[in-house]
Design a protein around this motif. Structure first.
Motif, PDB file in Angstrom:
ATOM      1  N   ARG A   1      32.441 109.365  -0.370  1.00  0.00           N
ATOM      2  CA  ARG A   1      33.695 108.614  -0.353  1.00  0.00           C
ATOM      3  C   ARG A   1      33.688 107.573   0.766  1.00  0.00           C
ATOM      4  NH1 ARG A   1      38.219 110.567  -2.443  1.00  0.00           N
ATOM      5  NH2 ARG A   1      37.506 112.733  -2.143  1.00  0.00           N
ATOM      6  N   ARG A   2      33.259 107.975   1.943  1.00  0.00           N
ATOM      7  CA  ARG A   2      33.264 107.046   3.081  1.00  0.00           C
ATOM      8  C   ARG A   2      32.350 105.859   2.831  1.00  0.00           C
ATOM      9  NH1 ARG A   2      29.654 106.152   6.545  1.00  0.00           N
ATOM     10  NH2 ARG A   2      28.477 108.039   6.029  1.00  0.00           N
ATOM     11  N   ARG A   3      31.150 106.131   2.342  1.00  0.00           N
ATOM     12  CA  ARG A   3      30.178 105.055   2.177  1.00  0.00           C
ATOM     13  C   ARG A   3      30.529 104.116   1.031  1.00  0.00           C
ATOM     14  NH1 ARG A   3      26.157 106.744   0.244  1.00  0.00           N
ATOM     15  NH2 ARG A   3      26.317 109.018   0.210  1.00  0.00           N
ATOM     16  N   ARG A   4      31.120 104.646  -0.033  1.00  0.00           N
ATOM     17  CA  ARG A   4      31.363 103.820  -1.222  1.00  0.00           C
ATOM     18  C   ARG A   4      32.760 103.222  -1.284  1.00  0.00           C
ATOM     19  NH1 ARG A   4      27.347 104.669  -5.279  1.00  0.00           N
ATOM     20  NH2 ARG A   4      28.738 103.687  -6.789  1.00  0.00           N
ATOM     21  N   TYR A   5      33.736 103.901  -0.696  1.00  0.00           N
ATOM     22  CA  TYR A   5      35.120 103.500  -0.960  1.00  0.00           C
ATOM     23  C   TYR A   5      35.982 103.313   0.279  1.00  0.00           C
ATOM     24  CZ  TYR A   5      33.833 104.633  -5.721  1.00  0.00           C
ATOM     25  OH  TYR A   5      33.201 104.669  -6.933  1.00  0.00           O
ATOM     26  N   ALA A   6      35.421 103.423   1.472  1.00  0.00           N
ATOM     27  CA  ALA A   6      36.241 103.222   2.667  1.00  0.00           C
ATOM     28  C   ALA A   6      36.798 101.806   2.694  1.00  0.00           C
ATOM     29  CB  ALA A   6      35.407 103.481   3.921  1.00  0.00           C
ATOM     30  N   ASP A   7      38.063 101.674   3.104  1.00  0.00           N
ATOM     31  CA  ASP A   7      38.719 100.367   3.257  1.00  0.00           C
ATOM     32  C   ASP A   7      39.173 100.197   4.701  1.00  0.00           C
ATOM     33  OD1 ASP A   7      38.617  99.080   0.732  1.00  0.00           O
ATOM     34  OD2 ASP A   7      40.104 100.510  -0.018  1.00  0.00           O
ATOM     35  N   PRO A   8      38.786  99.087   5.339  1.00  0.00           N
ATOM     36  CA  PRO A   8      37.826  98.099   4.843  1.00  0.00           C
ATOM     37  C   PRO A   8      36.409  98.664   4.819  1.00  0.00           C
ATOM     38  CG  PRO A   8      38.334  97.646   7.121  1.00  0.00           C
ATOM     39  CD  PRO A   8      39.240  98.791   6.706  1.00  0.00           C
ATOM     40  N   ALA A   9      35.514  97.949   4.160  1.00  0.00           N
ATOM     41  CA  ALA A   9      34.127  98.404   4.092  1.00  0.00           C
ATOM     42  C   ALA A   9      33.540  98.506   5.491  1.00  0.00           C
ATOM     43  CB  ALA A   9      33.301  97.419   3.261  1.00  0.00           C
ATOM     44  N   PRO A  10      32.755  99.542   5.758  1.00  0.00           N
ATOM     45  CA  PRO A  10      32.127  99.649   7.079  1.00  0.00           C
ATOM     46  C   PRO A  10      31.274  98.422   7.382  1.00  0.00           C
ATOM     47  CG  PRO A  10      31.823 101.664   5.781  1.00  0.00           C
ATOM     48  CD  PRO A  10      32.381 100.639   4.857  1.00  0.00           C
ATOM     49  N   THR A  11      31.385  97.914   8.604  1.00  0.00           N
ATOM     50  CA  THR A  11      30.567  96.751   8.971  1.00  0.00           C
ATOM     51  C   THR A  11      29.131  97.146   9.259  1.00  0.00           C
ATOM     52  OG1 THR A  11      31.269  97.014  11.272  1.00  0.00           O
ATOM     53  CG2 THR A  11      32.538  95.485   9.882  1.00  0.00           C
ATOM     54  N   ALA A  12      28.914  98.428   9.494  1.00  0.00           N
ATOM     55  CA  ALA A  12      27.562  98.940   9.731  1.00  0.00           C
ATOM     56  C   ALA A  12      27.533 100.391   9.290  1.00  0.00           C
ATOM     57  CB  ALA A  12      27.189  98.831  11.210  1.00  0.00           C
ATOM     58  N   PRO A  13      26.369 100.870   8.893  1.00  0.00           N
ATOM     59  CA  PRO A  13      26.282 102.273   8.487  1.00  0.00           C
ATOM     60  C   PRO A  13      26.682 103.199   9.626  1.00  0.00           C
ATOM     61  CG  PRO A  13      24.269 101.053   7.914  1.00  0.00           C
ATOM     62  CD  PRO A  13      25.080 100.172   8.802  1.00  0.00           C
ATOM     63  N   ALA A  14      27.369 104.275   9.264  1.00  0.00           N
ATOM     64  CA  ALA A  14      27.707 105.274  10.278  1.00  0.00           C
ATOM     65  C   ALA A  14      26.430 105.924  10.794  1.00  0.00           C
ATOM     66  CB  ALA A  14      28.628 106.323   9.683  1.00  0.00           C
TER      67      ALA A  14
END
Length: 250
Positions: free
Chosen positions: A207-220
């Motif tokens: 969920r975090r990687r595909r649908y987080a709003d706003p999109a992550p600016t960098a991978p966690a």
């Protein structure tokens, strides 16, 4: 919007091939599209057979799109109108920045008839036969049994995000299709997974990687320990889950 700009340029470049239709399926048609994270899944129907010259012109079209934002996510299968109804036929396809041939699956054909988005020309009902009764369910079971169950046993795959995401989401979509006879989006599948007993921490990772709003600016930040742990959780869940699905619906 980069997606609209890319589609406009694609349709302009496609015009010399005089397509009968261009349709979107997948997330671009189903309301689940996330710019920069989703693929642009297209079908083009041509009014003539796909010849060597057609292959050359398609390759040139996609080569000219390289460098455009999102071009690496644009996937298109090219059907000739007189063979579009052949479910076993492998059609010219551009995907993952290369040309090859593949079938148009019952899932794709059902998506097109259920909610396909017409980008140009005639609608799917005018150029593509509907999926016969039972064919969608049979395909879904076969895909889970013959492809995904085998891949679960290949441990190296499951350290990659794409395998974790698609393995879980495809299983959830297959389950709903077999239970209810309908297709659901990947986002809907994510909501279904907890009720199917999928590991919660993996579902939240997807969920975090595909649908987080706003999109992550960098991978966690991730660690090798987490990647291996996630892989184990996913495989331990999917293997028995697919076996149960196949035993029940196969």
């Amino acid at each position: 919007m980069p997606t609209d700009a890319l589609l406009d340029r694609f349709l302009t470049g496609l015009a010399p091939l005089t397509p009968v239709a261009v349709w979107a399926h997948g997330s671009l048609a189903g309301g689940d599209y996330r710019e920069g994270r989703s693929d642009l899944d297209l079908i083009t129907v041509l009014d003539r057979p796909v010849t060597a010259r057609t292959v050359w012109r398609v390759a040139l079209l996609h080569a000219r799109l390289r460098g455009e934002p999102l071009a690496d996510r644009l996937h298109c299968t090219y059907l000739a109108r007189d063979t579009a109804g052949d479910a076993e036929r492998r059609h010219l396809t551009w995907a993952h920045e290369q040309l090859f041939r593949r079938t148009v699956t019952p899932v794709t054909r059902t998506e097109l008839h259920s909610f396909g988005r017409v980008l140009h020309g005639v609608p799917p009902v005018d150029a593509l036969p509907p999926v016969p009764d039972g064919e969608l369910a049979a395909f879904v079971v076969r895909d889970q049994r013959d492809f995904w169950r085998r891949e679960v046993d290949r441990a190296v795959n499951w350290t990659q995000d794409v395998w974790v995401d698609l393995g879980l989401l495809t299983f959830a979509r297959a389950t709903v299709t077999l239970r209810e006879g309908r297709l659901i989006s990947k986002r809907e599948a994510l909501e279904v997974l907890p009720g199917l007993g999928a590991p919660g921490e993996v579902v939240e990772d997807v969920r975090r990687r595909r649908y987080a709003d706003p999109a992550p600016t960098a991978p966690a930040p991730t660690t090798e320990k987490w990647i291996q742990h996630r892989a184990g959780l996913t495989r331990d869940y999917l293997g028995p889950a697919i076996d149960s699905l196949v035993a029940r619906d196969g």
